[in-house]
Design an enzyme around this catalytic site. Structure first.
Site, PDB file in Angstrom:
ATOM      1  N   ASN A  11      -1.224 -10.423   2.853  1.00 49.71           N
ATOM      2  CA  ASN A  11      -2.076 -10.270   1.678  1.00 49.71           C
ATOM      3  C   ASN A  11      -2.858  -8.975   1.815  1.00 49.71           C
ATOM      4  OD1 ASN A  11      -1.867 -12.963   0.082  1.00 49.71           O
ATOM      5  ND2 ASN A  11      -2.062 -13.581   2.235  1.00 49.71           N
ATOM      6  N   GLU A  12      -2.301  -7.923   1.242  1.00 52.38           N
ATOM      7  CA  GLU A  12      -2.852  -6.582   1.383  1.00 52.38           C
ATOM      8  C   GLU A  12      -4.055  -6.395   0.453  1.00 52.38           C
ATOM      9  OE1 GLU A  12      -2.035  -4.787   3.719  1.00 52.38           O
ATOM     10  OE2 GLU A  12       0.115  -4.612   4.071  1.00 52.38           O
ATOM     11  N   PRO A  13      -4.793  -5.284   0.613  1.00 56.02           N
ATOM     12  CA  PRO A  13      -5.890  -4.992  -0.307  1.00 56.02           C
ATOM     13  C   PRO A  13      -5.459  -5.115  -1.765  1.00 56.02           C
ATOM     14  CG  PRO A  13      -5.925  -3.449   1.507  1.00 56.02           C
ATOM     15  CD  PRO A  13      -4.684  -4.283   1.682  1.00 56.02           C
ATOM     16  N   THR A  64      -0.153  -0.553   7.036  1.00 48.15           N
ATOM     17  CA  THR A  64       0.591  -1.668   7.629  1.00 48.15           C
ATOM     18  C   THR A  64       1.969  -1.208   8.075  1.00 48.15           C
ATOM     19  OG1 THR A  64      -0.582  -3.283   6.265  1.00 48.15           O
ATOM     20  CG2 THR A  64       1.532  -3.965   7.190  1.00 48.15           C
TER      21      THR A  64
END
Length: 639
Positions: free
Chosen positions: A162-164, A181
């Site tokens: 769950n990235e920014p 990442t």
């Protein structure tokens, strides 16, 4: 298990945090929590539903679970697992797949039913992904939800993938991976360009449904993002901050990953503390930089307004504290890193005697010496000390394949021009081109290619050391065996590396040893090289008389510097010395422009090095000390 600083969470910490002395201790705590859930469910005739993570962080947790299974009879027959994520696309048998990871680190070693293992499918057709993600969610729901979810944290603040920008109610889905990442994963894939751009991940909302959530983090390279996740405002830019909204979460950290939390980093702001000399120095330096006033201009009001009233009461007045800390910092500065002869050395970082010292610089890679302490290296040689350098590894991993071809072409042309039989070189050249044309990402080079790459870096290192002023007899290439062995196995012995280092130290008998002190990555080459050197020195101390007069100084790499309050020797550089250092770095042509592993910083190494040392000099200036062009910093380490 020993837990450190068992305090109520401070006003700065917005989630429960437990800090343990090291990752091994913390991992055993987490493993026991998981094992307790499994056993309790077994007693009730129920399944334990576990949410599992991948990456370096949970490896020791899984190792402890395996031990509990093999030595204490912990059964996984009633365990159903759901992994957080998987790269997309990704074949399950690929070395980088999370299926491979979980099998290698847990499932192959316990009695879990394989039908109870659930990992997102990286082979799905694009139009089948959404349905598969919904089915993944539904299966968790049908089983009553996750009993526990363990998490790591990425440097973007991601949990799972769950990235920014992820929403707090997000479910299992396909996501696009953040560039950072992908850079962090680049070593596993043989370059960022080979890292998948997408992944399938459980959503933040899915994670939140777990009855218990544990986020783990180890090592200093996670400290900055941990501080933001624990103490920062809730933000979609750092998805881990969403965990502040959960009543079921706990952060389990080691001391290094917790080091920037306010209660550890700036404890006088968090609680009433006992003021030690180290804390006083750190606090005064922080105060000066925080309010942008030179140390000698700090007032009692400045101290009182920043949590330091007790310090002034106990050790004041403020000006006396200012003078003492100013003098301590002033005494770290020396233009004589090998000691200045025939002077009072009681206030200097190095000894005056012997006037001519034997010094050895240990360089983990063949360019760390000139990048990290090139100015000091030059100064030691210029001032007449007997300076040696030891290149601990050959550094062949960080050479482009194109450079191998270029050097072979030169060798072939040179041999022909000189009338030398070039047939073997021609064959090697042809074979190398064929190998590189079919080479897969992250594929380990053949032995001959590794040797060629090592020779490229050896030649550059010799050129750099000669430029500094060293005779060839003082240039040592250790080529420690662990470096190549670790390409094939992570389970290696370091005994021959230690013995080889002991032999070199006995040969040189140095008064000064300089070594890389970059410990943020506990498995990185710098840390491994330091551990080998430290163990060698520790053993020699018990038997060799010369070690009583040997001091160990640590330098850091081009990415960051020691905090000002920790610096024990600061070597100022003139503009001319900065330029000479730059030219020494330029001798490492294979690392110039774009190195194979550039890290997060796009700047060239020489630019990073110059910026870092000029920033250190600027900080000394801001504190009210002399204004230098650049400063290289060192910390003395006991062995």
């Amino acid at each position: 298990m020993a837990r450190l600083n068992l305090l109520e969470e401070t006003r700065f910490e917005k989630v429960p945090v437990s800090v343990y002395p090291d990752p091994s201790t913390a991992s055993k705590v987490v493993a026991k929590r998981i094992a307790d859930i499994i056993r309790k469910k077994q007693e009730n005739g129920e399944n334990a539903i576990l949410g599992l993570a991948t990456g370096a962080t949970p490896i020791k947790v899984y190792a402890e679970l395996i031990r509990l299974h093999k030595e204490e009879g912990l059964s996984f027959k009633n365990v159903i697992t759901f992994n957080l994520d998987e790269y997309y696309p990704m074949q399950p048998d690929a070395a980088q797949s999370y299926v491979t990871f979980m099998n290698k680190n847990l499932f192959d070693h316990v009695d879990i039913e394989r039908t109870n293992v659930n990992i997102p499918d990286g082979t799905l057709a694009v139009d089948a992904i959404n349905a598969a993600c919904e089915a993944y969610e539904q299966k968790i729901t049908d089983l009553g939800g996750l009993d526990i979810q363990i998490l790591g944290i990425g440097r973007t603040g991601h949990i799972g993938f769950n990235e920014p920008g992820s929403a707090p109610n997000s479910g299992t889905r396909v996501v696009t991976l953040d560039d950072l990442t992908r850079r962090d994963a680049s070593r596993d894939f043989g370059g960022k360009e080979n890292v998948p751009r997408k992944a399938i991940t459980m959503g933040v909302g899915t994670i939140f449904k777990a009855r218990e959530i544990i986020l783990m983090a180890w090592s200093g390279n996670k400290a900055e993002i941990i501080k933001k996740a624990v103490e920062g405002e809730i933000s979609s830019e750092i998805p881990a901050t969403y965990l502040q909204l959960s009543d079921n979460v706990e952060f389990i950290l080691d001391t290094e990953s917790a080091s920037l939390l306010t209660r550890f980093d700036l404890p006088w702001l968090a609680e009433d503390i006992e003021w030690t000399p180290v804390l006083i120095k750190k606090a005064v330096v922080w105060l000066s930089l925080e309010i942008k006033k030179p140390i000698l201009k700090l007032t009692e009001e400045d101290y009182n307004n920043h949590g330091m009233a007790k310090l002034v009461t106990q050790s004041g007045p403020a000006y006396n504290i200012n003078i003492r800390i100013f003098n301590e910092l002033q005494h770290t500065i020396t233009g004589w890193p090998g000691g200045k002869p025939n002077v009072d050395d009681s206030q200097r970082p190095e000894r005056a005697n012997p006037a001519k010292k034997t010094s050895i610089v240990f360089s983990p890679h063949p360019d760390d010496d000139v990048i990290s302490m090139g100015g000091t290296f030059i100064r030691l040689a210029d001032q007449g000390h007997d300076v040696h350098v030891a290149y601990q590894t050959c550094g062949n991993t960080a050479v482009w394949d194109d450079d191998v071809i270029r050097y072979l072409e030169f060798a072939e042309d040179f041999a022909k021009e000189m009338g030398i039989d070039a047939s073997k070189i021609s064959t090697l050249y042809k074979e190398s081109r064929e190998i590189f044309e079919t080479k897969k990402p992250n594929q380990i080079d053949t032995e001959i290619v590794r040797k060629i790459k090592a020779l490229i870096r050896k030649g550059e290192a010799i050129a750099g050391a000669r430029f500094v002023g060293l005779p060839d007899t003082n240039i040592h290439f250790q080529d420690l065996p662990f470096y190549d062995r670790q390409k094939f196995s992570k389970d290696v012995s370091f005994e021959d590396d230690i013995q080889q280092t002991m032999e070199l130290l006995r040969q040189v008998k140095p008064h000064q040893v300089f070594a890389a002190g970059d410990f943020a990555d506990p498995h990185g080459t710098h840390k491994v090289c330091f551990n080998i050197l430290f163990e060698a020195l520790r053993r020699l101390k018990a038997t060799d008389e010369w070690t009583k007069d040997c001091w160990l100084w640590l330098y850091r790499g081009a990415w960051h510097e020691y905090p000002i309050h920790e610096i024990e020797m600061a070597v100022p550089l003139s503009p001319q010395e900065v330029y000479r250092k730059r030219l020494a770095i330029f001798k490492h042509q294979s690392q110039k422009d774009l190195p194979v592993f550039p890290g997060d910083d796009p700047r060239e190494f020489w630019v990073r090095a110059e910026d870092r040392t000029s920033e250190t000099a600027e900080l000394y200036d801001q504190l009210g000390l002399a204004n230098y062009e650049a400063i290289e910093a060192f910390v003395r380490w006991e062995f």
